[in-house]
Write an enzyme that holds these catalytic residues in place. Structure first.
Site, short mmCIF file in Angstrom:
data_model
loop_
_atom_site.label_atom_id
_atom_site.label_comp_id
_atom_site.label_asym_id
_atom_site.label_seq_id
_atom_site.Cartn_x
_atom_site.Cartn_y
_atom_site.Cartn_z
N PRO A 560 0.79 -1.24 0.00
CA PRO A 560 0.00 0.00 0.00
C PRO A 560 0.82 1.29 0.00
O PRO A 560 0.39 2.29 -0.57
CB PRO A 560 -0.84 -0.12 1.27
CG PRO A 560 -1.03 -1.60 1.43
CD PRO A 560 0.28 -2.19 1.03
N ASP A 561 2.01 1.28 0.62
CA ASP A 561 2.84 2.49 0.58
C ASP A 561 3.40 2.77 -0.81
O ASP A 561 3.24 3.87 -1.34
CB ASP A 561 3.97 2.39 1.61
CG ASP A 561 3.54 2.89 2.99
OD1 ASP A 561 2.85 3.91 3.07
OD2 ASP A 561 3.92 2.26 3.99
N PRO A 562 4.08 1.79 -1.44
CA PRO A 562 4.51 2.04 -2.83
C PRO A 562 3.35 2.32 -3.78
O PRO A 562 3.48 3.14 -4.69
CB PRO A 562 5.24 0.75 -3.21
CG PRO A 562 5.69 0.17 -1.92
CD PRO A 562 4.64 0.54 -0.92
#
Length: 770
Positions: A560-562
């Site tokens: 989810p961060d990338p």
């Protein structure tokens, strides 16, 4: 009389020669923001165009009957009239692309493939899960299923990264073309896109003497599912729903302890408040307390309590179809109505040049005639010598992964990125030895500033006064307190693109709440999908809760961060492209929920009789007998991908086995090693790759992957190989990027701003900069 509001890409002409989700989503984004997307079609549609989400990818696009191969002269005229051509490299082999580049030097050509152009694996079909299997990604999910071996990676993260790389690469090339009139050959692939999810383990592995134990402790580096940390625990509630915690920082975990009446741990002298940990016997006893406590109330009651607290990061594990009704998704425009259903909304909110998504597929005859009657001005061929974002200045005031990595992706394309950190540095530097921070801060110059001091605010205001882009990840209201609110910054610099990236978006109930990667992973449907939609339907014992908590956290890996970082980069470039038309900057809003809705784009829509999402089987092997993992002789594994009818016929001709018979298929593959099977199918129409080559950190470090990694150097650790760019431009060498230590460039940047040594020393002695 009302006039239509200008969109970011008004007047842009795009030819779409792609099939499938990566090109489809990319062209949808361009069309949503005003580009005219024209699809020459002929014959029967590609099977991937029958997927339920294709009606969404193709919204607002135009089709026309034109065969680029049989009508070469007409197609050449079409290219002369277009600005952008997006195509599959497997179909448009290198020599044809190079000829197009020469004959139409104004044209931005984006070629999408399965692997880099010089990699023999570029001959593989561009199926997400083939590349996930061969790069070790499926091994990162080992432990999600109740068996050994790799696990089918359900979420198409590579497709998301590839689609956003197409958008970013095309927009960057158009920004460069505005300077010199020259087009560009932009290249990306599914395999390169997966580099976005290599978030530090590969770097740490190269410094085992320094980081060995830390690397081995990373969830992504472990061969089986570890027990989650206390602050990232998934736990079952009274109503059997699961609540995912995401309290990465100590103050967030403290808020959780208070909200759940578990704060007695804070008085324990053995509790490490900075790491949010206890020694093992006490830690596991406290974990059981957490499980038992969360089973005392239904999930919705806990989430309401956490929302009222405001400082607890938590979300329910739910499906993508559930997420369509999520209040933050709805309030921030991430779902739009379409006829008798709904679809994924625009990629980002551009305040002055907003998206205007179209409806369905339109007849393109009039568009084709209009383009052919007005070709683009001819330009002479000239060699480009610098990356497309050379000269673009970015100031990033952000922490942890998503926004910082988004800024680093711009550095990969040539931007000059200044990272403004708090005095003492981005807190991410203190996690896992800083190997993740080294990854997401490649290519930046760092300055440490106390933004709570008026003099520190003046320093940052001088930096943003000269910038093209400002990226921050503060929650609403915080920038204004720090002297960097949009009203202040836009007066200093009316041309600045001011991008705010946070968890839930500026509207809705979550606007002021914290978020970390497990939250959108749970809330947008990724975890539910990874588990095949199968969660326990009874209240679990402590031993069962431990087992399932381990599995669910394994399913909720770091993507989810990338996923958000990729959207940060694309959205900043959309606003820069809009500035070419308007001459001014604007405010841009991006959030983790919306970005991860895009990562779930295959199911982020509804319509009557919509088929259910293709979910993995109970053992998490794959989607069908023709598209799944198989166990081989000597404990090996392969992944088989038969999508087209021609691939199925080729497999049956080579093996004489009925694909529909599971027992026969499993017996077939159990008869040879994975190496034998990969060699057997090599060079045929059957795509079958080994899925037992280790973890991604091992795959990317192998000599045969050297084309995907580049040399870098850390100021303290020394030389290492870093993940390479997701997008390449013409034959230009990639950017030379190194990670800074905190404040490494403070004095250099202040000197460049015109400060005397005496003034700089005074700021340092007062703790305003460091």
């Amino acid at each position: 009389m009302s006039t239509k509001q200008q969109t970011a890409l008004d007047g842009l002409r795009v030819i779409d020669l792609t099939n499938g989700p990566a090109g489809g989503v990319a062209c949808m984004v361009l069309a949503d923001f005003g580009a005219e997307v024209l699809r020459p079609v002929q014959g029967e549609p590609h099977p991937l165009e029958a997927l339920p989400a294709s009606r969404m990818w193709r919204r607002g696009t135009f089709t026309v009957n034109l065969d680029p191969e049989k009508e070469a002269e007409r197609f050449s005229r079409l290219c002369a009239a277009a600005d952008v051509l997006i195509c599959s490299r497997r179909r448009w082999i290198g020599s044809r692309l190079e000829a197009l580049r020469v004959s139409h030097p104004h044209l931005v050509i984006c070629a999408v493939s399965s692997a880099a152009a010089d990699d023999p694996r570029a001959a593989l079909p561009a199926y997400e899960h083939l590349l996930a299997a061969l790069s070790g990604r499926m091994n990162t999910f080992s432990g999600c299923a109740d068996r050994d071996g790799p696990v089918f990676s359900a979420l198409q993260a590579g497709v998301h990264a590839c689609a956003q790389s197409v958008v970013s690469g095309v927009l960057a090339a158009l920004i460069a073309r505005a300077r010199d009139g020259q087009g560009c050959l932009v290249q990306t692939s599914l395999l390169e896109a997966l580099l976005a999810y290599e978030q530090g383990a590969m770097i740490g592995e190269q410094f085992r003497d320094r980081f060995g134990q830390l690397v081995d402790g990373l969830p992504s580096a472990q061969p089986t599912a570890p027990m989650p940390t206390l602050h990232y625990l998934p736990a079952q509630a009274e109503d059997r729903r699961w609540v995912q915690l995401g309290n990465l920082l100590p103050h967030l975990f403290d808020n959780f302890l208070v909200a759940t009446d578990l704060f007695e741990i804070l008085a324990d002298p053995e509790f490490d408040s900075a790491q949010m940990q206890l020694p093992e016997p006490k830690r596991e006893a406290f974990r059981d307390r957490m499980f038992e406590r969360l089973q005392e109330k239904p999930a919705e009651e806990w989430l309401t309590l956490f929302a009222e607290n405001g400082g607890v990061a938590a979300a329910a594990v739910q499906s993508t179809q559930d997420a369509l009704d999520d209040p933050d998704i709805v309030a921030n425009g991430h779902v739009i109505e379409r006829g008798d259903g709904c679809q994924l909304g625009p990629l980002a909110r551009l305040i002055d040049t907003p998206a205007s998504p179209g409806f369905g597929v339109l007849d393109g005859a009039e568009v084709l005639a209009r383009w052919l009657a007005a070709p683009r001005p001819a330009v002479a061929n000239a060699e480009r010598t610098e990356l497309p974002l050379a000269g673009v200045k970015v100031v990033e005031i952000a922490t942890i992964i998503a926004a910082p990595f988004g800024a680093s992706l711009l550095a990969e394309m040539g931007a000059d990125v200044i990272k403004v950190e708090p005095v003492g540095g981005d807190p991410y530097r203190g996690m896992a030895g800083g190997i993740g921070a080294a990854r997401v801060n490649l290519g930046k110059r760092s300055i440490c500033v106390n933004l709570k001091d008026p003099d520190g605010q003046a320093v940052v205001q001088s930096l943003v006064g000269e910038a093209d882009v400002l990226i921050h990840n503060f929650r609403p209201g915080v920038p204004e307190k720090l002297g960097i609110g949009y009203d202040v910054v836009s007066k200093l610099n009316p041309r600045i693109v001011y991008l705010q990236s946070n968890g839930y978006g500026p509207d809705g109930p979550g606007a002021h709440r914290p978020s970390t990667h497990p939250i959108p992973g749970a809330a947008m449907g990724g975890v539910f999908f990874q588990m095949g939609g199968r969660l326990p339907d009874h209240l679990l014992s402590l031993d069962e809760a431990r087992d399932w908590s381990r599995r669910l956290m394994r399913a909720n890996e770091v993507n989810p961060d990338p996923n958000t970082a990729l959207v940060v980069a694309s959205s900043a470039l959309l606003a820069l492209a809009a500035r070419l038309r308007t001459g001014r900057g604007q405010q841009v809003f991006v959030d983790m929920f919306g970005a991860n809705a895009y990562a779930n784009a295959d199911d982020f829509l509804s319509f009557p009789d919509k088929p259910a999402r293709f979910a993995p089987d109970a053992e998490l092997m794959g989607l069908s007998n023709g598209y799944r993992l198989y166990r081989c002789k000597d404990a090996g594994w392969v992944f088989l991908a038969l999508v087209l009818e021609s691939e199925l016929r080729a497999f049956q001709a080579l093996t004489a086995v009925d694909v529909e018979t599971t027992e026969a298929m499993e017996a077939l593959f159990a008869g040879r090693t994975s190496t034998d099977w990969e060699a057997f199918f090599n060079g045929t129409k059957v795509a079958c790759v080994r899925a037992d080559v280790g973890l991604p950190k091992d795959f990317w470090r192998k000599p045969e992957q050297a084309r995907y990694t580049l040399s870098s150097e850390h100021p303290e650790w020394g030389a290492f190989r870093r993940p390479g760019p997701l997008v390449r431009f013409d034959v230009l060498p990639p950017a030379v990027l190194h990670p800074p230590v905190e404040g490494q460039h403070t004095r250099e940047l202040l000197q460049a701003a015109g400060m005397t040594e005496k003034a700089i020393d005074a700021l340092m002695s007062d703790g305003i900069v460091s």
